[in-house]
Design a protein around this motif. Structure first.
Motif, PDB file in Angstrom:
ATOM      1  N   THR A 152       0.490  -0.988  -0.328  1.00 57.14           N
ATOM      2  CA  THR A 152       0.255   0.131   0.010  1.00 57.14           C
ATOM      3  C   THR A 152       0.888   1.784  -0.289  1.00 57.14           C
ATOM      4  OG1 THR A 152      -0.030  -0.287   3.250  1.00 57.14           O
ATOM      5  CG2 THR A 152      -1.760  -1.687   1.218  1.00 57.14           C
ATOM      6  N   GLN A 153       0.660   2.323  -0.761  1.00 57.49           N
ATOM      7  CA  GLN A 153       0.662   3.070  -0.540  1.00 57.49           C
ATOM      8  C   GLN A 153       0.254   4.872   0.365  1.00 57.49           C
ATOM      9  OE1 GLN A 153       0.977   4.595  -4.305  1.00 57.49           O
ATOM     10  NE2 GLN A 153       2.116   2.997  -5.300  1.00 57.49           N
ATOM     11  N   LEU A 154       1.545   5.292   0.909  1.00 57.43           N
ATOM     12  CA  LEU A 154       1.269   6.304   2.164  1.00 57.43           C
ATOM     13  C   LEU A 154       0.673   7.886   1.183  1.00 57.43           C
ATOM     14  CD1 LEU A 154       3.444   5.873   4.606  1.00 57.43           C
ATOM     15  CD2 LEU A 154       1.190   5.115   5.116  1.00 57.43           C
ATOM     16  N   LEU A 160      -2.113  12.979   5.523  1.00 60.07           N
ATOM     17  CA  LEU A 160      -2.162  11.910   6.507  1.00 60.07           C
ATOM     18  C   LEU A 160      -2.685  12.325   8.288  1.00 60.07           C
ATOM     19  CD1 LEU A 160      -1.158   8.879   7.094  1.00 60.07           C
ATOM     20  CD2 LEU A 160       1.050  10.073   7.635  1.00 60.07           C
ATOM     21  N   ILE A 161      -2.422  13.814   7.973  1.00 61.99           N
ATOM     22  CA  ILE A 161      -3.387  14.508   9.018  1.00 61.99           C
ATOM     23  C   ILE A 161      -4.316  14.691   9.219  1.00 61.99           C
ATOM     24  CG2 ILE A 161      -2.704  17.053   9.884  1.00 61.99           C
ATOM     25  CD1 ILE A 161      -0.149  16.972   9.174  1.00 61.99           C
ATOM     26  N   ARG A 236      -9.912   7.363   1.951  1.00 67.68           N
ATOM     27  CA  ARG A 236      -9.543   6.393   0.321  1.00 67.68           C
ATOM     28  C   ARG A 236      -9.591   7.400  -0.481  1.00 67.68           C
ATOM     29  NH1 ARG A 236     -14.313   2.725  -0.135  1.00 67.68           N
ATOM     30  NH2 ARG A 236     -12.873   1.786   1.106  1.00 67.68           N
ATOM     31  N   PHE A 237     -10.052   8.450  -0.505  1.00 61.47           N
ATOM     32  CA  PHE A 237      -9.689   9.607  -1.333  1.00 61.47           C
ATOM     33  C   PHE A 237      -8.555  10.356  -1.029  1.00 61.47           C
ATOM     34  CE2 PHE A 237     -10.157  13.886  -3.416  1.00 61.47           C
ATOM     35  CZ  PHE A 237     -10.778  13.536  -4.233  1.00 61.47           C
ATOM     36  N   LEU A 238      -8.631  10.837   0.391  1.00 60.13           N
ATOM     37  CA  LEU A 238      -6.881  10.997   0.546  1.00 60.13           C
ATOM     38  C   LEU A 238      -5.472  10.117  -0.137  1.00 60.13           C
ATOM     39  CD1 LEU A 238      -7.703  12.326   4.101  1.00 60.13           C
ATOM     40  CD2 LEU A 238      -7.725  13.695   1.527  1.00 60.13           C
ATOM     41  N   TYR A 239      -6.021   8.985   0.103  1.00 60.80           N
ATOM     42  CA  TYR A 239      -4.756   8.222  -0.043  1.00 60.80           C
ATOM     43  C   TYR A 239      -4.454   7.742  -1.890  1.00 60.80           C
ATOM     44  CZ  TYR A 239      -3.174   5.955   3.982  1.00 60.80           C
ATOM     45  OH  TYR A 239      -2.850   5.751   5.778  1.00 60.80           O
TER      46      TYR A 239
END
Length: 287
Positions: A152-154, A160-161, A236-239
């Motif tokens: 998985t990709q951060l 992340l915040i 999910r969208f932010l990732y």
């Protein structure tokens, strides 16, 4: 005792400082007690990590070739399922947050705290909420580390915040309702039964396992009423998107398009509803 005006002011200032520091000290001591219990019985922390990790590995492998349209993840189901597991980890931990409180009540320790000369009895509840928030974030952080090894990709630091902010709102609301159950229900048996009834159905009735348009219409309605959905979809969208704004659309309702900001408001309402019920019930308990 006769006080001069100056001595009275000094007395009030010292009393005010004492009370505020004592309340903080109460929360610190009660929270420290919970961490000591965790150190003696670390199975709570370990099980809260192993269960979602097994779900991530097994379900990720099971549905890797499922005919589900997840174009933003290029049919990588683990990457799609990963935000759902993060939310489920935080939610499950918060849902179990009232177990120490109800055990204290059954063993009589809570009664001792209630008759103790505490500055504020709310310290008992605040310490439980703070403890479970820290514990849930530790579990989420470990799942994030394992997710990196699974491919998985951060996201970016900013994404992340905000992801942690959405998790925090869910943890606060769920912890509030969980503590309310501990104060209302007679024993831990009823509480555990409700946790088992609520835990997995809410996960399956969210967008953790499948997109909203993949569900039947009746399940879509339930999913749109589920606070987990309003946590999973923004994360999910932010990732999956590097460029985003608060007005970025997440999913479609029959008469409304939900964006990041609206999901944030839904979780705020969820927390406020919990606080209102919390305050109303406490009037009948802490009198």
């Amino acid at each position: 005792m006769n006080f001069t005006l100056r001595n009275l002011r000094v007395f009030l200032v010292e009393k005010t400082n004492f009370t505020s520091s004592f309340s903080i000290q109460e929360i610190f001591v009660l929270t420290k007690r919970l961490f000591i219990q965790l150190k003696r019985r670390p199975i709570t922390l370990v099980s809260g990590i192993l269960q979602p990790l097994l779900w991530l590995v097994l379900f990720g492998a099971l549905f890797q070739k499922a005919p589900i349209s997840i174009s933003t993840f290029e049919n990588n189901y683990i990457q799609f399922f990963y935000p759902g597991i993060l939310v489920f980890t935080a939610f499950a931990g918060a849902l179990n947050s009232s177990l120490p409180l109800i055990f204290d009540r059954e063993f009589g320790f809570l009664n001792r705290l209630l008759v103790a000369p505490l500055e504020s009895r709310f310290s008992i509840l605040f310490s439980s909420a703070f403890f479970i928030s820290v514990l849930s974030f530790i579990q989420v952080f470990v799942i994030m580390i394992f997710g990196i090894f699974l491919g998985t990709q951060l996201p970016s630091l900013e994404s992340l915040i905000f992801s942690f902010l959405f998790l925090l709102l869910l943890i606060i609301g769920t912890t509030t309702f969980s503590i309310l159950l501990a104060l209302i229900l007679p024993t831990h048996i009823e509480l555990i039964a409700i946790i088992f009834i609520v835990n997995l159905p809410l996960l399956f009735a969210s967008t953790a396992l499948a997109p909203l348009d993949f569900m039947p219409s009746w399940l879509q309605i339930i999913s749109c009423l589920n606070p987990l959905t309003y946590t999973i979809e923004p994360i999910r969208f932010l990732y999956s998107n590097t460029d985003w704004v608060f007005s970025s659309p997440l999913f479609e309702l029959p008469f409304l398009s939900i964006n990041i900001w609206q999901s944030f408001l839904v979780l705020i309402i969820f927390d406020l509803l919990g606080f209102l019920l919390f305050k109303k019930i406490l009037k009948f308990i802490f009198v």
